[in-house]
Enzyme design. Sequence first.
Site, PDB file in Angstrom:
ATOM      1  N   ASP A 680     -14.118   0.427  29.478  1.00  0.00           N
ATOM      2  CA  ASP A 680     -15.411  -0.485  28.731  1.00  0.00           C
ATOM      3  C   ASP A 680     -15.832   0.070  30.130  1.00  0.00           C
ATOM      4  OD1 ASP A 680     -16.870  -1.617  28.393  1.00  0.00           O
ATOM      5  OD2 ASP A 680     -16.084  -3.685  28.235  1.00  0.00           O
ATOM      6  N   GLU A 683     -20.582   2.178  34.626  1.00  0.00           N
ATOM      7  CA  GLU A 683     -22.528   2.930  34.108  1.00  0.00           C
ATOM      8  C   GLU A 683     -22.825   1.990  35.446  1.00  0.00           C
ATOM      9  OE1 GLU A 683     -21.242  -0.896  32.127  1.00  0.00           O
ATOM     10  OE2 GLU A 683     -21.577   1.123  30.425  1.00  0.00           O
ATOM     11  N   ASP A 747     -22.999  -3.476  23.709  1.00  0.00           N
ATOM     12  CA  ASP A 747     -23.465  -4.825  22.828  1.00  0.00           C
ATOM     13  C   ASP A 747     -24.727  -5.452  22.608  1.00  0.00           C
ATOM     14  OD1 ASP A 747     -20.657  -5.069  24.791  1.00  0.00           O
ATOM     15  OD2 ASP A 747     -21.257  -5.604  26.023  1.00  0.00           O
TER      16      ASP A 747
END
Length: 976
Positions: A680, A683, A747
């Site tokens: 995950d 960024e 998401d």
Amino acid sequence: MISAAPRIAVALMFAVVSMLAAALMLAAVAMLMIPPSMSSGFISAGLDQGRYLCSVRTARRILAAAGEIKERRAQRTHPTYARPELMATGPRQVWSWDVGTPNGPHRTHPRPKIPTSKLLSARVRGAGEPIDRHGLRWFHRQMSRSKVRTAHPLVVGLGLVGALALVGCEGGSGGGGESASATTGEATASVASTSATTGDVIPTSGGAATGTSTTTDETGAGPTSTGETTGGSEASGCDQSEALGERHIVAPGSHAVGGFVVEVDANGRVSAAPAGEPGHVVLAAPSSSPMIEAAQVTLHVEDSQGSFAVDAEVLAKCAQPTLERILHGGAAGDEVLVIEGAFADTAPACADLRYRLRFCQPDPGQLSFHLDTSDPSFDRLTLQVAAAADERVFGMGEQFPHDTLNLKGRVIPVLSQEGGVGRGHGAISPAVNAFSKGAAGSQASTYYAAPHFLTSGLRSLFLEDEAYAEFDFSAPTVDRIDLYAPAMTGRALHGDQPLELIERFTAFAGRMTGLPAWTGEGAIVALARPLDESKAILADLLEHGAAIAGVWNQTWSGKSKTFIGEQVLWNWVQNPKDHPGWADFVADLDAQGVRVLCYVNPMLRDVPLESEPVPRDLYDEALAGGYFVRDAEGEPYLLTVTAFEVGLLDLANDAAREWMKAVIADEMIASAGCSGWMADFAEALPFDAVLSDGQDGAHWHNRYPVEWIRLNREAIDEAGVGDEILIFNRSGGTRSPRHAMLLWEGDQLTTWDKYDGLVSALHGLIGGGFSGIALNHSDTGGYTSLSWLGLGYDREAEQLKRWTEMNAFTALLRTHEGNQPGLNAQIYSDDAAMDHFARFSRVYKALAFYRATLHADAAARGWPLVRHLWLHYPDDPTAATIDDQFLLGSEILVAPIKNKCFTWPLCPYDKELYLPAGEWVHLWSGEVHGDAAKGVTISVPAPIGEPAVFYRKGSPIAATLVANLIALGIDAADPP
């Protein structure tokens, strides 16, 4: 259409939450205003009772001011980091001048901005002469390249000393002739104006460089490139080589460059096309705009938990290029063309500036270009190219446009960041931004950004650089590319078909190699709950006939309670406190042919007291090893993520990389038995962070997600399990396909909408395939719910079923319980839900044989598994406009149901869709539709359980697919 009631409910909900947040903020401010002697007492008392009265960072700051910093557990000694110093050893070695007084030593206390222009125009005390701007090159680059906030006073001081050292600290103007190179100290001279006399021979120097390079022009005195032109990896061949034989000064006209012909007119305007195809122009200067610009800029960047807002302040711009000479040379097929010139702008900064634009062919069908100037303080370079007003633009990584995949008319920032919550949704985004500025994202925000596009006119271009860039497609006949770096390297591609252009782009970007064979056995089900409960749910699903290849448990490393609820403990070690009996759980599932998957990201949390004891405290280990990214003061740069602070791994640090790979191998693979995981985040690197290689976060930001997935891939390959482990990541950049196995879209909301719901996921799925994301998928049903006391948004049963139907025809069928599991419809909510999910998990399994062939296409050619219709029907203008259907490979067409049935309980749902030329067989009925000679629009029944899916009549996969479905208990008509 969403009614007014939910909008009002969400607004009221967030108003209440905002008021609570404001109260907490006021309490925090009050704490900050208490004298350290008093506030440290409150904090110490709280720590003694196992309670935090403020954030960890604030507590440390206040305790430090009171001289009460102590380690409450291991009394560890932290490593010492030496800070650089410059010491004067005699008179007239250091000069200074007034630039204002930055206030506050802490990153959390903003200082007034000091425009770089003021520093450059200041005068040396006592000398009476202005500081030469070229002598301040180093300092200007440090201050003007992507500084988020003003520099710390220590950095300012060191920058001034370093800049003055470059001009000998004599206070003179530096004169004309030579000036010091910003990175090597070598003297370089300005390019003299030279008439383009055909036949003059210019000898070249040999040698080749990779990575960051400094090259001189063909006479040994020309523009100096200090930018990284290869995207932080291998050299791009012809762009970096100087061993190319003699180059001749030539007149304007047509010149061979490998398999291309590049035409340069008397004004330096360029047009390039493949040899023998003059009408297929791959790169050309606009008819009404200059092709290149150079500017000195300051980037102002604001970040909020991974969301970024970037604003460029232009200090000087040179936008009127003139031609001075053209150089051509090299062996036949390996020619290099160099265009050199100056700028006619009247601005003083442009007077001595020179540019150089080079062309060569690194690979067949690829025309490489490299642009730099004589002054690297010009740190924004612009390339403008001709475009067609009626062409459609695709690509730019994984974009989530609201209405159409066509990017024409938009400005796309190349910046990997949080996708956001709502992305412009009128009922959601304002409330989210009110709660956390910038957290809503926008239509342009994406986890995976790539500076690459292709058009319906078979024009394609990409940059090799990883620096921040903006691609502006808003003008009808001009595409503008702004790169915030002192050198630009890119390629224009030639191809006769869209898939050929993707193949040539992925030859550079890399290609995804396919998934482990076991993933074809069924779905991966998310169950982040107690292990006994997970086993019971799994048993129910299997009893209903579900095909399940894996169970994914995000909380394998433990859980912690925060003010927003229960969250994963970011300490990547299996935690027996939260999941006792983990080894038995893994063994039991393995005996049933079901794998267990886990979760990891590149951030670590200081383990809270309530979560102790843990087998290993990775935060402590990383802190002691110096493995975290640092701030300007040399301290670990702690990032706030929702309700806690974390340290971010320094991926420029080889020791940190090896340590993290060992954690993956030892803790995740060997100890916990993870057969895969979600890799995950990646960024959120701040632009003002400092990495161990001395480069700032601005340089590393878009590179960081590429390096994160590379680290994960290296970890499994070095452990010898590269063919067995499944890794899926969300963030990425140009070269992510070289290392990534599978992407997921991040998401989305648990809604239907085009902003951030099901339709958004459909757009991201199709669009990402243009830019090398060959294998992609989304959280089935979405992730983010916004519901409170039954008001707001949560996942509906019908939405979950329709999303399941869509995902069964993608690279992976994987579920997610969402951020509010108890409020969302789940695949195990009732018998009807389990029956529906079981049906489409078997559909997914029936397609395993076909996906395997598409994996091979992805590995060999970079072709996406999910494809836009235009990729196979480039001559069909209607196909180019269809953004809500997709092809699985070339043989199956899927038209997902993207909106709710509004006539429940009677839902005789009919789906209108477009079939390109050919005859297509309806999967469920066996009926033949379409026209062999042209595309047609049709309508077919699409009740829940039978989405609109077709295969090509006569397809070689048809018989196997239908046979597999029937063998798995799913009715399907025999092929006609």
